[in-house]
Design a protein around this motif. Structure first.
Motif, PDB file in Angstrom:
ATOM      1  N   THR A  13       0.835  -1.200   0.000  1.00  0.00           N
ATOM      2  CA  THR A  13       0.000   0.000   0.000  1.00  0.00           C
ATOM      3  C   THR A  13       0.875   1.258   0.000  1.00  0.00           C
ATOM      4  O   THR A  13       1.924   1.276   0.655  1.00  0.00           O
ATOM      5  CB  THR A  13      -0.938   0.016   1.239  1.00  0.00           C
ATOM      6  OG1 THR A  13      -1.602   1.287   1.300  1.00  0.00           O
ATOM      7  CG2 THR A  13      -0.189  -0.194   2.544  1.00  0.00           C
ATOM      8  N   SER A  19      -4.970   2.350   4.419  1.00  0.00           N
ATOM      9  CA  SER A  19      -5.373   0.936   4.344  1.00  0.00           C
ATOM     10  C   SER A  19      -5.978   0.462   5.661  1.00  0.00           C
ATOM     11  O   SER A  19      -6.936  -0.314   5.668  1.00  0.00           O
ATOM     12  CB  SER A  19      -4.170   0.066   3.971  1.00  0.00           C
ATOM     13  OG  SER A  19      -3.790   0.333   2.647  1.00  0.00           O
ATOM     14  N   PHE A  82       6.869  -2.760  -7.361  1.00  0.00           N
ATOM     15  CA  PHE A  82       5.486  -3.253  -7.400  1.00  0.00           C
ATOM     16  C   PHE A  82       4.508  -2.069  -7.360  1.00  0.00           C
ATOM     17  O   PHE A  82       3.534  -2.026  -8.130  1.00  0.00           O
ATOM     18  CB  PHE A  82       5.239  -4.191  -6.210  1.00  0.00           C
ATOM     19  CG  PHE A  82       3.854  -4.756  -6.158  1.00  0.00           C
ATOM     20  CD1 PHE A  82       3.530  -5.930  -6.826  1.00  0.00           C
ATOM     21  CD2 PHE A  82       2.849  -4.116  -5.437  1.00  0.00           C
ATOM     22  CE1 PHE A  82       2.236  -6.449  -6.785  1.00  0.00           C
ATOM     23  CE2 PHE A  82       1.555  -4.626  -5.384  1.00  0.00           C
ATOM     24  CZ  PHE A  82       1.254  -5.800  -6.058  1.00  0.00           C
ATOM     25  N   LEU A  83       4.791  -1.086  -6.486  1.00  0.00           N
ATOM     26  CA  LEU A  83       3.875   0.056  -6.366  1.00  0.00           C
ATOM     27  C   LEU A  83       3.936   0.966  -7.598  1.00  0.00           C
ATOM     28  O   LEU A  83       2.943   1.609  -7.938  1.00  0.00           O
ATOM     29  CB  LEU A  83       4.169   0.849  -5.089  1.00  0.00           C
ATOM     30  CG  LEU A  83       3.642   0.207  -3.801  1.00  0.00           C
ATOM     31  CD1 LEU A  83       4.119   0.983  -2.574  1.00  0.00           C
ATOM     32  CD2 LEU A  83       2.120   0.112  -3.802  1.00  0.00           C
ATOM     33  N   LYS A  85       4.169  -0.149 -10.569  1.00  0.00           N
ATOM     34  CA  LYS A  85       3.280  -0.801 -11.546  1.00  0.00           C
ATOM     35  C   LYS A  85       1.832  -0.835 -11.067  1.00  0.00           C
ATOM     36  O   LYS A  85       0.913  -0.977 -11.860  1.00  0.00           O
ATOM     37  CB  LYS A  85       3.744  -2.241 -11.790  1.00  0.00           C
ATOM     38  CG  LYS A  85       4.969  -2.325 -12.672  1.00  0.00           C
ATOM     39  CD  LYS A  85       5.319  -3.776 -12.979  1.00  0.00           C
ATOM     40  CE  LYS A  85       6.617  -3.840 -13.760  1.00  0.00           C
ATOM     41  NZ  LYS A  85       7.237  -5.164 -13.751  1.00  0.00           N
ATOM     42  N   ASN A  86       1.656  -0.777  -9.735  1.00  0.00           N
ATOM     43  CA  ASN A  86       0.305  -0.867  -9.140  1.00  0.00           C
ATOM     44  C   ASN A  86       0.146   0.275  -8.136  1.00  0.00           C
ATOM     45  O   ASN A  86       0.244   0.070  -6.920  1.00  0.00           O
ATOM     46  CB  ASN A  86       0.127  -2.210  -8.412  1.00  0.00           C
ATOM     47  CG  ASN A  86       0.430  -3.398  -9.307  1.00  0.00           C
ATOM     48  OD1 ASN A  86      -0.405  -3.849 -10.069  1.00  0.00           O
ATOM     49  ND2 ASN A  86       1.671  -3.898  -9.218  1.00  0.00           N
ATOM     50  N   PRO A  87      -0.105   1.498  -8.635  1.00  0.00           N
ATOM     51  CA  PRO A  87      -0.093   2.676  -7.752  1.00  0.00           C
ATOM     52  C   PRO A  87      -1.106   2.624  -6.607  1.00  0.00           C
ATOM     53  O   PRO A  87      -0.885   3.239  -5.565  1.00  0.00           O
ATOM     54  CB  PRO A  87      -0.396   3.844  -8.690  1.00  0.00           C
ATOM     55  CG  PRO A  87      -0.143   3.326 -10.069  1.00  0.00           C
ATOM     56  CD  PRO A  87      -0.351   1.846 -10.038  1.00  0.00           C
ATOM     57  N   LEU A  88      -2.184   1.879  -6.778  1.00  0.00           N
ATOM     58  CA  LEU A  88      -3.170   1.770  -5.692  1.00  0.00           C
ATOM     59  C   LEU A  88      -2.745   0.745  -4.642  1.00  0.00           C
ATOM     60  O   LEU A  88      -3.363   0.611  -3.594  1.00  0.00           O
ATOM     61  CB  LEU A  88      -4.537   1.350  -6.239  1.00  0.00           C
ATOM     62  CG  LEU A  88      -5.299   2.361  -7.088  1.00  0.00           C
ATOM     63  CD1 LEU A  88      -6.594   1.735  -7.612  1.00  0.00           C
ATOM     64  CD2 LEU A  88      -5.618   3.607  -6.258  1.00  0.00           C
ATOM     65  N   GLY A  89      -1.695  -0.036  -4.967  1.00  0.00           N
ATOM     66  CA  GLY A  89      -1.297  -1.149  -4.103  1.00  0.00           C
ATOM     67  C   GLY A  89      -2.060  -2.400  -4.507  1.00  0.00           C
ATOM     68  O   GLY A  89      -2.670  -2.449  -5.578  1.00  0.00           O
ATOM     69  N   GLY A  90      -2.014  -3.415  -3.654  1.00  0.00           N
ATOM     70  CA  GLY A  90      -2.736  -4.656  -3.955  1.00  0.00           C
ATOM     71  C   GLY A  90      -2.007  -5.864  -3.420  1.00  0.00           C
ATOM     72  O   GLY A  90      -0.983  -5.744  -2.729  1.00  0.00           O
ATOM     73  N   GLN A  91      -2.530  -7.043  -3.772  1.00  0.00           N
ATOM     74  CA  GLN A  91      -1.969  -8.286  -3.247  1.00  0.00           C
ATOM     75  C   GLN A  91      -0.546  -8.485  -3.764  1.00  0.00           C
ATOM     76  O   GLN A  91      -0.312  -8.531  -4.965  1.00  0.00           O
ATOM     77  CB  GLN A  91      -2.861  -9.459  -3.657  1.00  0.00           C
ATOM     78  CG  GLN A  91      -2.461 -10.769  -3.016  1.00  0.00           C
ATOM     79  CD  GLN A  91      -1.741 -11.677  -4.001  1.00  0.00           C
ATOM     80  OE1 GLN A  91      -2.294 -11.983  -5.052  1.00  0.00           O
ATOM     81  NE2 GLN A  91      -0.525 -12.076  -3.696  1.00  0.00           N
ATOM     82  N   HIS A  92       0.411  -8.556  -2.848  1.00  0.00           N
ATOM     83  CA  HIS A  92       1.842  -8.555  -3.194  1.00  0.00           C
ATOM     84  C   HIS A  92       2.474  -9.924  -3.033  1.00  0.00           C
ATOM     85  O   HIS A  92       3.263 -10.354  -3.857  1.00  0.00           O
ATOM     86  CB  HIS A  92       2.553  -7.532  -2.296  1.00  0.00           C
ATOM     87  CG  HIS A  92       4.033  -7.457  -2.485  1.00  0.00           C
ATOM     88  ND1 HIS A  92       4.922  -8.096  -1.647  1.00  0.00           N
ATOM     89  CD2 HIS A  92       4.783  -6.836  -3.415  1.00  0.00           C
ATOM     90  CE1 HIS A  92       6.153  -7.856  -2.052  1.00  0.00           C
ATOM     91  NE2 HIS A  92       6.106  -7.100  -3.123  1.00  0.00           N
TER      92      HIS A  92
END
Ligand SMILES: CC[C@@H](C(=O)O)C(=O)SCCNC(=O)CCNC(=O)[C@H](O)C(C)(C)COP(=O)(O)OP(=O)(O)OC[C@H]1O[C@@H](n2cnc3c(N)ncnc32)[C@H](O)[C@@H]1OP(=O)(O)O
Ligand SMILES: [Co+2]
Length: 155
Positions: A13, A19, A82-83, A85-92
């Motif tokens: 996140t 979160s 990872f963030l 590529k996935n600015p909202l966050g998510g399952q890592h």
């Protein structure tokens, strides 16, 4: 290798505070630990505890699989890519328990799976290591030794 308990799901996140508010206010989580820094892993971390089972009248305990919220401590954090590529966050990542970390490490090595770095002490105070997502069906996989009563580990 035998599949052990699913200990936690790691969720990256950009804001651990946002979160926590989400899991509390939207998801109804009632047991969320205080965040703490793990500089050696490059993350701030806290746990959303879920119950082992649900009943019609509510939850009776909080010993089930955890959501592990992780926020980067700085630009060099291992979760920055990872963030990005996935600015909202998510399952890592997903994390499974094993009874003996050394036996598990050897077993994955023998299967030709890429292990990311050394075995180290994780957020639960027990040894952990990570397996490359490209060798694990697209899932970054953490393996951790099951906590033992009165157990002590060091890096
Ligand atoms: C809280 C402490 C501790 C605990 O006790 O529980 C933790 O959980 S700490 C959690 C954070 N620590 C780690 O993640 C350590 C292990 N991770 C790594 O070594 C790296 O993050 C990585 C997995 C090697 C990725 O490195 P990165 O530089 O971000 O990306 P690459 O470009 O090298 O990635 C290659 C390839 O893999 C894909 N990828 C990356 N991360 C994930 C992911 N989390 N899940 C699935 N796939 C992932 C990435 O997209 C690349 O794919 P292509 O674009 O197809 O090449
Ligand atoms: Co983890």
């Amino acid at each position: 290798m035998k599949l052990g308990r699913l200990n936690h799901i790691g969720v990256a996140t950009p804001s651990i505070a946002d979160s926590i508010a989400h899991y509390r206010d939207v998801m109804g989580a009632t047991d969320i630990t205080e965040p703490f820094d793990m500089p050696e892993q490059g993350v701030k971390v806290c746990f959303v505890n879920t119950p082992t089972h649900s009943t019609g009248s509510g939850h009776s305990d909080s010993g089930g699989t955890q959501i592990e919220l992780i926020e980067p401590l700085d630009e060099n954090s291992t979760i920055m890519g990872f963030l990005a590529k996935n600015p909202l966050g998510g399952q890592h990542h997903v994390c499974f328990e094993v009874p003996d970390i050394e036996i598990a490490r050897e077993a994955f090595e023998d299967m030709g799976k890429r292990i990311l770095g050394p075995t180290r002490i994780g957020a639960h105070g027990t040894p952990i290591f990570f397996l490359h997502p490209k060798d694990m069906q697209g899932m970054l996989t953490e393996i951790m030794e099951t906590p033992r009563e009165g157990g002590h580990w060091s890096n």
